[in-house]
Design a protein around this motif. Structure first.
Motif, short mmCIF file in Angstrom:
data_model
loop_
_atom_site.label_atom_id
_atom_site.label_comp_id
_atom_site.label_asym_id
_atom_site.label_seq_id
_atom_site.Cartn_x
_atom_site.Cartn_y
_atom_site.Cartn_z
N GLY A 83 -5.14 15.70 3.32
CA GLY A 83 -5.33 15.15 4.68
C GLY A 83 -5.89 13.61 4.13
N ILE A 84 -5.48 12.75 5.04
CA ILE A 84 -5.79 11.32 4.75
C ILE A 84 -6.26 10.73 5.97
N PHE A 85 -7.74 10.40 5.87
CA PHE A 85 -8.55 9.83 6.85
C PHE A 85 -8.78 8.07 6.46
N THR A 86 -8.61 7.40 7.51
CA THR A 86 -8.66 5.95 7.28
C THR A 86 -9.90 5.26 8.55
N GLY A 87 -10.35 4.25 8.12
CA GLY A 87 -11.14 3.63 9.03
C GLY A 87 -12.48 4.15 9.33
N ASN A 88 -13.56 3.52 8.77
CA ASN A 88 -15.13 3.86 9.21
C ASN A 88 -15.31 5.28 8.76
N VAL A 89 -14.90 5.76 7.53
CA VAL A 89 -14.86 7.27 7.29
C VAL A 89 -16.15 7.63 6.85
N VAL A 90 -16.91 8.80 7.48
CA VAL A 90 -17.97 9.37 7.07
C VAL A 90 -17.98 10.74 6.84
N VAL A 91 -18.47 11.34 5.70
CA VAL A 91 -18.33 12.80 5.53
C VAL A 91 -19.94 13.22 5.38
N ALA A 92 -20.10 14.27 6.23
CA ALA A 92 -21.35 14.99 6.13
C ALA A 92 -21.48 16.18 5.66
#
Length: 212
Positions: A83-92
């Motif tokens: 999985g690829i996530f881009t732009g203002n990535v936030v992980v909680a």
């Protein structure tokens, strides 16, 4: 904004339902009540269906660990389990918080195993909690770098690219682009390579200078 949720652990097994309570039939009006006293009921009390079972000390929790990922764009390749996530990535995550420009996660192909590794790139920020040595609330460890790699197997973050980690008033700063800083699961910092440590003290807590 896209929210992506991972279930890193699945509850295994469900408690059996309590046995149904035996129905009691009322006596018919025509029946005669015997004068002999009825002996006390020695059977164990019925279980309350709403009562929660007591937790066994040392037993593994069945609650799943939920990781939430927020980003502007998401691309997921099911064939490669990436999985690829881009732009203002936030992980909680209950174990840590991450932010960055890009996040790549590698999902385990084994069932109910969650993700194996996560790579964060660009303006990386990592927050972990460290147990307080004085018995107070946990202290926050804040790491910043150009890149961070999280390995789920050992729970370690590897920070590269001008890493720096702040623990309370103290800051550890890399003095070489090759320096690597590692935040482990116990909230400890390991530094491999040249670095500088800045120790600050609260002036209110400092002892007064003795007079000659």
């Amino acid at each position: 904004m896209v929210c992506f949720t991972l279930m890193a652990a699945i509850a295994r097994g469900q408690g059996s339902a309590p046995a149904a309570l035996a129905s009691r039939h009322p006596a018919k009006p025509s029946e005669k009540i015997s004068p002999t006293p009825t002996p006390p009921d020695k059977s164990p009390p019925a279980k309350d269906p709403a009562a929660k079972p007591k937790e066994t000390k040392g037993a593994a929790t069945t609650e799943p660990i939920v990781t939430e990922i927020y980003a502007d764009q998401t691309v997921f390749d099911s064939a490669k389990s990436i999985g690829i996530f881009t732009g203002n990535v936030v992980v909680a995550d209950p174990r840590f918080n991450i932010q960055g420009d890009k996040l790549t996660i590698f999902i385990s192909k084994a069932q109910n195993e969650g993700f194996e590794k996560a790579i964060v790139e660009g303006n990386v920020g990592v927050v972990r909690e460290r147990p307080s040595t004085s018995g107070g609330p946990p202290e926050h460890m804040v790491g910043r770098s150009d890149k961070a790699v999280y390995t789920a197997k050992n729970g370690r973050f590897e920070l590269t690219g001008n890493p720096r980690v702040q623990q309370g008033l103290n800051t550890h700063v890399a003095t070489s682009p090759d320096t690597v800083m590692i935040l482990n699961e116990a909230g400890q910092l390991e530094t491999h390579g040249p670095s500088r440590t800045e120790i600050r003290q609260d002036p209110k807590a400092a002892s007064p200078t003795p007079k000659p």
